[in-house]
Scaffold this motif. Structure first.
Motif, PDB file in Angstrom:
ATOM      1  N   ASP A 103       0.868  -0.859   0.053  1.00  0.00           N
ATOM      2  CA  ASP A 103      -0.009   0.318  -0.247  1.00  0.00           C
ATOM      3  C   ASP A 103       0.756   1.256  -0.283  1.00  0.00           C
ATOM      4  O   ASP A 103       0.440   2.422   0.389  1.00  0.00           O
ATOM      5  N   GLY A 104       1.967   1.125  -0.301  1.00  0.00           N
ATOM      6  CA  GLY A 104       2.890   2.367  -0.220  1.00  0.00           C
ATOM      7  C   GLY A 104       3.437   2.913   1.009  1.00  0.00           C
ATOM      8  O   GLY A 104       4.192   3.686   0.933  1.00  0.00           O
ATOM      9  N   GLY A 105       3.459   1.785   2.126  1.00  0.00           N
ATOM     10  CA  GLY A 105       3.665   2.612   3.382  1.00  0.00           C
ATOM     11  C   GLY A 105       5.109   1.869   3.635  1.00  0.00           C
ATOM     12  O   GLY A 105       5.732   1.333   3.032  1.00  0.00           O
ATOM     13  N   THR A 106       5.488   2.140   4.857  1.00  0.00           N
ATOM     14  CA  THR A 106       6.781   1.798   5.291  1.00  0.00           C
ATOM     15  C   THR A 106       6.800   0.476   6.975  1.00  0.00           C
ATOM     16  O   THR A 106       5.480   0.826   7.808  1.00  0.00           O
ATOM     17  N   ILE A 107       7.602   0.158   6.923  1.00  0.00           N
ATOM     18  CA  ILE A 107       7.393  -0.197   8.521  1.00  0.00           C
ATOM     19  C   ILE A 107       7.900  -0.123   9.628  1.00  0.00           C
ATOM     20  O   ILE A 107       9.772   0.693   9.160  1.00  0.00           O
ATOM     21  N   ASP A 108       7.724   0.201  10.567  1.00  0.00           N
ATOM     22  CA  ASP A 108       7.799   0.376  11.675  1.00  0.00           C
ATOM     23  C   ASP A 108       9.357  -0.667  12.269  1.00  0.00           C
ATOM     24  O   ASP A 108       8.237  -1.405  12.744  1.00  0.00           O
ATOM     25  N   GLN A 109      10.254   0.160  12.965  1.00  0.00           N
ATOM     26  CA  GLN A 109      11.197  -0.780  13.824  1.00  0.00           C
ATOM     27  C   GLN A 109      10.339  -1.115  14.897  1.00  0.00           C
ATOM     28  O   GLN A 109      10.076   0.091  16.085  1.00  0.00           O
ATOM     29  N   GLU A 110       9.096  -1.835  15.416  1.00  0.00           N
ATOM     30  CA  GLU A 110       8.982  -1.636  17.242  1.00  0.00           C
ATOM     31  C   GLU A 110       8.810  -2.627  17.578  1.00  0.00           C
ATOM     32  O   GLU A 110       9.300  -4.329  16.586  1.00  0.00           O
ATOM     33  N   THR A 111       8.731  -3.108  18.606  1.00  0.00           N
ATOM     34  CA  THR A 111       7.868  -4.858  19.449  1.00  0.00           C
ATOM     35  C   THR A 111       6.798  -4.474  19.418  1.00  0.00           C
ATOM     36  O   THR A 111       5.653  -3.549  20.064  1.00  0.00           O
ATOM     37  N   ARG A 112       6.019  -5.777  19.135  1.00  0.00           N
ATOM     38  CA  ARG A 112       4.924  -7.067  19.010  1.00  0.00           C
ATOM     39  C   ARG A 112       4.648  -7.429  20.105  1.00  0.00           C
ATOM     40  O   ARG A 112       5.735  -8.105  20.869  1.00  0.00           O
ATOM     41  N   LEU A 113       3.490  -7.815  19.991  1.00  0.00           N
ATOM     42  CA  LEU A 113       3.197  -9.068  21.099  1.00  0.00           C
ATOM     43  C   LEU A 113       2.444  -9.950  19.888  1.00  0.00           C
ATOM     44  O   LEU A 113       1.807  -9.601  19.144  1.00  0.00           O
ATOM     45  N   PHE A 114       2.363 -11.795  20.671  1.00  0.00           N
ATOM     46  CA  PHE A 114       1.849 -12.503  19.361  1.00  0.00           C
ATOM     47  C   PHE A 114       0.248 -12.285  20.606  1.00  0.00           C
ATOM     48  O   PHE A 114       0.071 -12.774  21.552  1.00  0.00           O
ATOM     49  N   ASP A 115      -1.068 -12.181  20.166  1.00  0.00           N
ATOM     50  CA  ASP A 115      -2.086 -12.793  20.476  1.00  0.00           C
ATOM     51  C   ASP A 115      -3.116 -14.393  20.207  1.00  0.00           C
ATOM     52  O   ASP A 115      -3.119 -14.010  18.983  1.00  0.00           O
ATOM     53  N   PRO A 116      -2.534 -15.430  20.191  1.00  0.00           N
ATOM     54  CA  PRO A 116      -2.479 -16.473  20.210  1.00  0.00           C
ATOM     55  C   PRO A 116      -4.013 -16.904  20.453  1.00  0.00           C
ATOM     56  O   PRO A 116      -4.903 -17.418  19.210  1.00  0.00           O
ATOM     57  N   GLY A 117      -5.083 -15.900  20.712  1.00  0.00           N
ATOM     58  CA  GLY A 117      -6.307 -16.035  21.060  1.00  0.00           C
ATOM     59  C   GLY A 117      -6.560 -15.898  19.625  1.00  0.00           C
ATOM     60  O   GLY A 117      -7.497 -16.360  18.301  1.00  0.00           O
ATOM     61  N   LYS A 118      -6.255 -14.417  19.001  1.00  0.00           N
ATOM     62  CA  LYS A 118      -6.999 -13.659  17.994  1.00  0.00           C
ATOM     63  C   LYS A 118      -5.677 -14.126  16.489  1.00  0.00           C
ATOM     64  O   LYS A 118      -5.757 -14.434  15.511  1.00  0.00           O
ATOM     65  N   GLY A 119      -4.558 -14.901  17.365  1.00  0.00           N
ATOM     66  CA  GLY A 119      -3.424 -15.140  15.827  1.00  0.00           C
ATOM     67  C   GLY A 119      -3.248 -14.153  15.413  1.00  0.00           C
ATOM     68  O   GLY A 119      -2.436 -14.399  14.504  1.00  0.00           O
ATOM     69  N   GLU A 120      -3.097 -13.328  15.812  1.00  0.00           N
ATOM     70  CA  GLU A 120      -2.090 -11.792  15.778  1.00  0.00           C
ATOM     71  C   GLU A 120      -1.256 -11.392  16.373  1.00  0.00           C
ATOM     72  O   GLU A 120      -1.073 -11.545  17.756  1.00  0.00           O
ATOM     73  N   THR A 121      -0.938 -10.018  15.698  1.00  0.00           N
ATOM     74  CA  THR A 121       0.367  -9.314  16.307  1.00  0.00           C
ATOM     75  C   THR A 121      -0.490  -7.879  16.303  1.00  0.00           C
ATOM     76  O   THR A 121      -0.831  -7.575  15.838  1.00  0.00           O
ATOM     77  N   ARG A 122       0.673  -7.669  17.508  1.00  0.00           N
ATOM     78  CA  ARG A 122      -0.284  -5.864  17.398  1.00  0.00           C
ATOM     79  C   ARG A 122       1.446  -5.431  18.140  1.00  0.00           C
ATOM     80  O   ARG A 122       1.702  -5.749  19.160  1.00  0.00           O
ATOM     81  N   SER A 123       1.302  -4.175  18.039  1.00  0.00           N
ATOM     82  CA  SER A 123       2.051  -3.185  18.606  1.00  0.00           C
ATOM     83  C   SER A 123       2.279  -2.616  20.032  1.00  0.00           C
ATOM     84  O   SER A 123       0.793  -2.927  20.259  1.00  0.00           O
TER      85      SER A 123
END
Lengths: 500, 95
Positions: free
Chosen positions: A254-274
């Motif tokens: 989408d033309g964005g850039t990745i921010d270098q950051e620490t994320r958490l994995f939520d096993p319930g939702k199967g996703e990572t969040r900042s």
């Protein structure tokens, strides 16, 4: 098969293909009685704050004194990873503030780790292997534990883990798929369990991984990475990588850039969040810990550590396949867990002794029995090898009865059921249930004669070419012998006699 | 090497020191004086001198892997501003 192509993992984006790059930092709790720098216990599940010394709680004036066993285990682990051991290393302070870090810094090794570069070979689907580089291994303190959901207005802090020794094993960014990362994590866990430097128990948190993920177009330099913290199972590591890589591809396309950051994995939702969006970038201000002199040891210490290592999984696998002729799959499955490899070796030892046959003649059959029969039956009653009611010696006795044709393969399954239920010896069960196979040719021939005499019509059919009636005769003999006739011998006798 | 106002502010924040803005300038001056003083050490020729890790001629002392401590929860918690159920109780760290 082209080895590079067969395991290629690609994310198909709207604008083309993306490759993923993964590196793992594995935190493994060192198996020790006492903590890295204090004499408090490392026991799991104790009352809160009961395994805490004044050092662990960072009372003023307390000084750390290193636990030699933790050093020894780190060196053994380094050797098992085929890594360079540094006879000189040093402890640094990693400064940050958090409620479960009473010192305000973690004692770690930044500039001079105890173990340098090494590598491990991981097994992938389809018998493919890949070498993953190890960047370093260093010793550091664990932090305490914060509990956020047990009190309406407070976060509760337990310092029992504070100061427990961890090995941080840092890989090179060599993995290119969730499968490779999973295989690498499993391999490290297997190695640690073999040498006993960590129990590898991910549920209790004695092993956990920080996962670094980035994506790039094939052939391009590394992209910006995100770090997913504290993932505590092989499956979650693989899920987190898959999700995170797709998230990054979507942003980039989408033309964005990745921010270098620490994320958490939520096993319930199967996703990572900042995790820490607003906080400024980490600046740990590492510096040598003035409370600790450098960590130094000599070659004799390293040699002693090397001599204490058991046979490692790769060597065991090679021996099982090369010397004993096991199918590669069986060998890999048995070697994957230290307990099953040792049990199998124990089984083989007894079996060779009991049958007098060379190991390579019976190992393959024994491995099949263990993997399908024994594991299948144990599974059925919800047990594992460690609490198996059947010992390796008893297993060998049962297998010996099959190998010398005393009982049939199907009777062996019934005997095994009985053994698992009662723990009795197989010979006793065979005797009591009358499961002994009749291989005595004379007795079986007499039986066949009798049956042919009673069924002249079927004999005639066979001789006219309807060979299917052979099954009828086999059935009759088995019935007559109450299932104890050796089917191979019966078939042979019938074939001869029916031909006339 | 020298520090400016912004650096002092950042370091203070990392160390969780609250420093009023009008103190930043004088503090930068004081810190620079200290740095200048330490900087003088670089005038000493250290070519061929083994890096010194300690002023005492000792090796790191190792302890045996024995449990010799712990079991003093009340003492551990006695200075805590608050404790609950044997835990340290601190203001909620997450929302």
């Amino acid at each position: 098969m082209n080895k590079d192509m067969s395991n290629k993992y690609i994310i198909k984006g709207a604008t083309g293909d993306w490759e993923i790059v993964v590196g793992l930092e594995i935190h493994a709790q060192v198996t020790s009685n006492a903590k890295l720098f204090s004499g408090a216990s490392t026991e799991f599940g104790s009352e809160p704050n009961s395994n805490v010394s004044l050092v662990d709680a960072a009372f003023p004036g307390m000084l750390p004194v290193i636990n030699g066993e933790c050093v020894r285990q780190a060196v053994r682990t380094g050797l098992a990873l085929g890594a360079e051991i540094n006879k000189f290393s040093r402890f640094d302070r990693k400064n940050y503030f958090y409620a479960d870090l009473p010192q305000g810094y973690q004692i770690s090794q930044f500039a001079h780790p105890i173990v340098g570069e090494g590598e491990v070979v991981v097994e992938l689907e389809g018998g493919i292997t890949k070498t993953i580089g190890i960047e370093r291994l260093h010793l550091e303190q664990d932090a305490g534990k914060s509990i956020h959901d047990q009190h309406p207005s407070f976060t509760l802090v337990d310092l029992n883990r504070s100061g427990v020794a961890l090995m941080e094993i840092v890989s090179k960014p060599d993995m290119r798929s969730p499968e490779e990362a999973g295989a690498y994590l499993r391999k490290i866990r297997t190695l640690l369990r073999y040498i006993g430097s960590c129990d590898g128990n991910m549920e209790q948190g004695s092993m956990r991984a920080d996962v670094n993920v980035s994506v790039r177009r094939s052939g391009e330099p590394f992209g910006t990475r995100c770090e997913i913290k504290n993932v505590n199972s092989v499956r979650f590591v693989m899920q987190a990588i898959d999700y995170e890589a797709r998230r990054q591809v979507d942003i980039l396309e989408d033309g964005g850039t990745i921010d270098q950051e620490t994320r958490l994995f939520d096993p319930g939702k199967g996703e990572t969040r900042s995790m820490r969006s607003k906080e400024e970038a980490h600046d740990y201000r590492y510096f040598p810990d003035p409370d600790l002199l450098p960590l130094e040891f000599d070659d004799a210490f390293i040699d002693e550590a090397r001599e204490s290592l058991p046979e490692l999984p790769d060597a065991k696998l090679a021996r099982f396949v090369g010397e004993w002729g096991l199918p590669a799959y069986n060998a890999a499955t048995l070697v994957g867990e230290k307990e099953s490899a040792l049990w199998f070796e124990d089984l083989m030892g007894h079996l060779v002794k009991q049958t007098g046959k060379p190991a390579e003649a019976i190992a393959s059959r024994a491995s099949n029995w263990m993997l399908s029969d024994l594991f299948g039956h144990l599974n059925k009653v919800g047990k594992s090898l460690t609490d198996s009611p059947v010992s390796a010696e008893q297993g060998a006795k049962l297998l010996a009865l099959v190998l010398d044709d005393t009982i049939s393969g199907s009777a062996a399954k019934d005997v095994l059921d009985d053994m698992i239920e009662t723990g009795r010896d197989p010979a006793v069960i065979v005797e009591e249930k009358g499961l002994k196979q009749v291989s005595d040719t004379g007795a079986l021939e007499a039986m066949v004669d009798k049956i042919m005499e009673a069924n002249p019509a079927q004999v005639a059919q066979f001789r006219e070419g309807k060979t299917k009636v052979l099954g009828f005769f086999v059935g009759q003999v088995m019935k007559e012998s109450r299932g104890q006739a050796n089917p191979a011998v019966v078939n042979k006798i019938l074939a001869e006699k029916l031909k006339g | 090497m020298s520090v400016d106002k912004a650096t002092v502010k950042r370091i203070a924040n990392l160390a969780r020191f609250r420093i009023e803005d009008e103190r930043l300038e004088p503090l930068a001056g004081e810190l620079n004086n200290i740095l200048d003083w330490i900087e003088q050490l670089s005038q000493v020729d250290t070519d061929g001198v083994k890096p010194m890790t300690s002023v005492v001629d000792h090796a790191l002392h190792w302890r045996a892997d024995e449990v010799t401590d712990g079991g003093k929860r009340d003492a551990i918690l006695s200075n805590a501003p608050a404790s609950e159920f044997g835990f340290f109780a601190v203001p909620k760290v997450i929302e």
